[in-house]
Design a protein around this motif. Structure first.
Motif, PDB file in Angstrom:
ATOM      1  N   UNK A 132       0.851  -1.202   0.000  1.00  0.00           N
ATOM      2  CA  UNK A 132       0.000   0.000   0.000  1.00  0.00           C
ATOM      3  C   UNK A 132       0.885   1.249   0.000  1.00  0.00           C
ATOM      4  N   UNK A 133       1.941   1.195   0.808  1.00  0.00           N
ATOM      5  CA  UNK A 133       2.872   2.313   0.895  1.00  0.00           C
ATOM      6  C   UNK A 133       3.551   2.535  -0.454  1.00  0.00           C
ATOM      7  N   UNK A 134       4.063   1.456  -1.040  1.00  0.00           N
ATOM      8  CA  UNK A 134       4.748   1.568  -2.342  1.00  0.00           C
ATOM      9  C   UNK A 134       3.817   2.184  -3.385  1.00  0.00           C
ATOM     10  N   UNK A 135       2.567   1.715  -3.416  1.00  0.00           N
ATOM     11  CA  UNK A 135       1.633   2.214  -4.428  1.00  0.00           C
ATOM     12  C   UNK A 135       1.238   3.652  -4.158  1.00  0.00           C
ATOM     13  N   UNK A 136       1.183   4.029  -2.856  1.00  0.00           N
ATOM     14  CA  UNK A 136       0.875   5.417  -2.491  1.00  0.00           C
ATOM     15  C   UNK A 136       1.988   6.334  -2.972  1.00  0.00           C
ATOM     16  N   UNK A 195      -0.982  -8.996  -5.965  1.00  0.00           N
ATOM     17  CA  UNK A 195      -1.401  -7.909  -5.072  1.00  0.00           C
ATOM     18  C   UNK A 195      -1.207  -6.541  -5.746  1.00  0.00           C
ATOM     19  N   UNK A 196      -0.153  -6.388  -6.573  1.00  0.00           N
ATOM     20  CA  UNK A 196       0.025  -5.112  -7.295  1.00  0.00           C
ATOM     21  C   UNK A 196      -1.133  -4.889  -8.262  1.00  0.00           C
ATOM     22  N   UNK A 197      -1.487  -5.954  -8.996  1.00  0.00           N
ATOM     23  CA  UNK A 197      -2.592  -5.812  -9.957  1.00  0.00           C
ATOM     24  C   UNK A 197      -3.899  -5.522  -9.223  1.00  0.00           C
ATOM     25  N   UNK A 198      -4.084  -6.183  -8.068  1.00  0.00           N
ATOM     26  CA  UNK A 198      -5.307  -5.928  -7.290  1.00  0.00           C
ATOM     27  C   UNK A 198      -5.354  -4.459  -6.872  1.00  0.00           C
ATOM     28  N   UNK A 199      -4.214  -3.939  -6.399  1.00  0.00           N
ATOM     29  CA  UNK A 199      -4.169  -2.536  -5.965  1.00  0.00           C
ATOM     30  C   UNK A 199      -4.447  -1.594  -7.135  1.00  0.00           C
ATOM     31  N   UNK A 200      -3.876  -1.925  -8.283  1.00  0.00           N
ATOM     32  CA  UNK A 200      -4.073  -1.061  -9.448  1.00  0.00           C
ATOM     33  C   UNK A 200      -5.506  -1.115  -9.956  1.00  0.00           C
ATOM     34  N   UNK A 260     -10.357  -2.228   0.957  1.00  0.00           N
ATOM     35  CA  UNK A 260      -9.549  -1.703   2.062  1.00  0.00           C
ATOM     36  C   UNK A 260      -8.498  -2.753   2.441  1.00  0.00           C
ATOM     37  N   UNK A 261      -7.625  -2.392   3.407  1.00  0.00           N
ATOM     38  CA  UNK A 261      -6.510  -3.296   3.732  1.00  0.00           C
ATOM     39  C   UNK A 261      -6.990  -4.663   4.176  1.00  0.00           C
ATOM     40  N   UNK A 262      -8.070  -4.690   4.952  1.00  0.00           N
ATOM     41  CA  UNK A 262      -8.577  -5.981   5.445  1.00  0.00           C
ATOM     42  C   UNK A 262      -9.050  -6.851   4.273  1.00  0.00           C
ATOM     43  N   UNK A 263      -9.782  -6.252   3.328  1.00  0.00           N
ATOM     44  CA  UNK A 263     -10.267  -7.029   2.175  1.00  0.00           C
ATOM     45  C   UNK A 263      -9.112  -7.517   1.316  1.00  0.00           C
ATOM     46  N   UNK A 264      -8.133  -6.617   1.162  1.00  0.00           N
ATOM     47  CA  UNK A 264      -6.957  -6.970   0.357  1.00  0.00           C
ATOM     48  C   UNK A 264      -6.249  -8.167   0.987  1.00  0.00           C
TER      49      UNK A 264
END
Ligand code: HEM
Length: 471
Positions: A235-239, A253-258, A265-269
């Protein structure tokens, strides 16, 4: 409730099935070991024609194994909810798409599906190949030592693969690192299975008081801590880098974040990543081990695979690419046929939120349906000589009912990791067979099956290795 109950009782009276006793239903039939359970289910399905009705306590289950019935259920909008028995996975999977309620599942599945696109999966093949090459090196320790259980090695390789592609984390399981995390994921699988079949462990309050409940809590802390740390870091890296110019390989996880941005949210992730690891690791490694065992028994077919691999790679030891994997057509047939004969998810269960009509009966809302995948795969009407290993049966686009072969389930809630799994299995099996000839002391008739969430052989996966270059 009474109206629903009366309709269920009326249906149960119409359908064949084992005797049901007050309060417990047919539960006594399903006592015994995980090995007995497979035999019991198979006996019931052979004795009574499906649909078959049985009660587990107050719940009516209808077991189905006709492709048209399976299609009716798996494509029905009223059969998307998982059976309550899946709730034992919730402490581990949280609200990830495997265990989520339909309302959450519907939204999150739509967001997550693109992360399994062929383009994204193509990037993972390097990881699959690199880990499979480590696997081959580790297996060298077993050459000349007689039979050993290959699933131990394949398990560690699968865990390395899934952790690296889901979280970007090299956990080095094959090199003996992170043994706590490995032990915790293994024990969580075993404890969940024990719980499903031991009725007295069902109430949460009682289970949490038992030594097993306390042990589960410890392993959950260990696995969740690991994923939490990754989610925080990502999350920090993507922020910091929202337009993401990063050049390193992107993982799930990167693709999910993108793709989901702030929608998860963090819990769902964390729940989605945990779900992918838990749903992907054991299934992939068990299928890989089954394919190796079956090819060790069927030497002619193994040689055909070896010839195909030689045509693709010659004598080169280079890692497999996604194009190579695509060319492994005969190996793919062998994988399909193995997954027909040994469906690692042999039965799946859905809860019906409304009535679902089959051709001759209506399944009432409120009941559960057990979809007997292994049983339909072994039906001679759809697969003549079902006990024979015949990869060629998958060659032609024949007129088999599309729901007669469903190792990854089917319909809107099918396996999201299907393509990922096939690529990972192909990579591990092909890399091993390029280096070793494999045999086994087992014959097909020796293989007895047990159910531990997944279908596994009672005897394990004994292989004997010989370097292929020696022949
Ligand atoms: C050969 C290996 C695999 C097999 C045989 C397999 C089989 C299945 C089956 C039968 C289901 C349906 C379960 C049910 O309805 O109760 C399922 C669902 C699922 N699988 Fe797989 N699976 C495999 C690999 C994977 C991998 C590698 C991943 C992820 C990386 C994965 C993730 C999932 C998820 C998330 C679901 C739930 C989908 C939903 O509810 O929308 N599976 N799988």
């Amino acid at each position: 409730f009474r109206f629903r109950r009366r309709r269920m009782e009326a249906l149960a009276a119409k359908l064949p099935g084992p005797t049901a006793w007050p309060l417990i239903g047919s539960a006594l039939q399903f006592l015994g070991s995980s090995h007995d359970l497979v035999a019991t289910i198979s006996r019931i399905l052979h004795r009574y024609q499906t649909p078959t009705a049985f009660w587990l306590g107050p719940r009516l289950y209808v077991a189905i194994a006709r492709p048209a019935d399976i299609e009716a259920v798996l494509t029905s909008p009223h059969a998307l909810e998982r059976d309550p028995v899946y709730r034992f996975l919730e402490p581990w999977f949280g609200n990830g798409i495997f265990t989520a309620q339909v309302s959450t599942w519907r939204i999150n599945r739509k967001h997550i599906l693109p992360t399994f696109s062929p383009r994204i999966l193509q990037d993972f093949v390097d990881v699959f190949s690199a880990q499979a090459q480590i696997l081959v090196r580790k297996l060298a320790e077993e050459v000349g030592k007689g039979a050993f259980d290959v699933s131990h090695y394949v398990n560690l390789c699968s865990l390395d693969i899934i952790c690296e592609t889901a979280m970007g984390l090299s956990i080095g399981a094959q090199d003996g690192n992170n043994s706590d995390y490995i032990r915790s994921t293994d024990r969580l699988c075993q404890i969940t299975t024990l719980r499903v079949f031991k009725l007295w462990l069902h109430p949460d309050w009682l289970f949490n008081l038992t030594p097993l409940g306390r042990e589960q809590a410890r392993h959950l802390r260990c696995t969740h801590n690991m994923v939490n740390a990754v989610v925080r870091r990502k999350r920090l890296e993507h922020g910091l880098n929202s337009n993401d110019g990063s050049t390193s390989r992107k993982v799930l996880i990167d693709h999910l974040l993108e793709l989901t941005g702030k929608r998860l949210d963090d819990q769902q992730l964390k729940d989605e990543v945990t779900t992918m690891i838990a749903a992907g690791k054991d299934t992939t490694s068990t299928v890989t081990s089954f394919v190796l065992l079956v090819l060790a028994i069927h030497r002619d077919e193994q040689e055909k695979v070896a010839e195909e691999l030689h045509t693709i790679f010659g004598d080169s030891g280079r890692p497999a690419t996604s194009r190579d994997l695509h060319e492994m057509q005969y190996l793919e047939l062998c994988i399909k046929e193995t997954m027909r004969m040994f469906s690692v998810g042999p039965i799946i269960a859905r809860h019906l939120t409304r009535d679902v009509p089959l051709s001759d009966v209506v399944l009432p809302g409120g009941s559960s349906v057990a979809i007997c995948i292994q049983h339909v795969h072994m039906d001679p009407e759809h697969f003549p000589e079902p006990h024979k290993f015949k990869p060629e049966r998958f060659v032609s686009a024949n007129r088999r009912h599309p729901f007669s072969y469903i190792p990854f389930s089917a319909g809107p809630r099918n396996c999201i990791g299907l393509r990922y799994a096939v690529l990972a299995v192909k990579t591990m099996v092909s890399t091993i067979l390029r280096h070793y000839k494999i045999t086994t002391p087992l014959k097909m008739a020796d293989i007895e099956l047990k159910l531990e969430v997944l279908l596994k052989p009672v005897q394990g996966f004994p292989l004997v290795l010989e370097p292929r270059t020696c022949s």
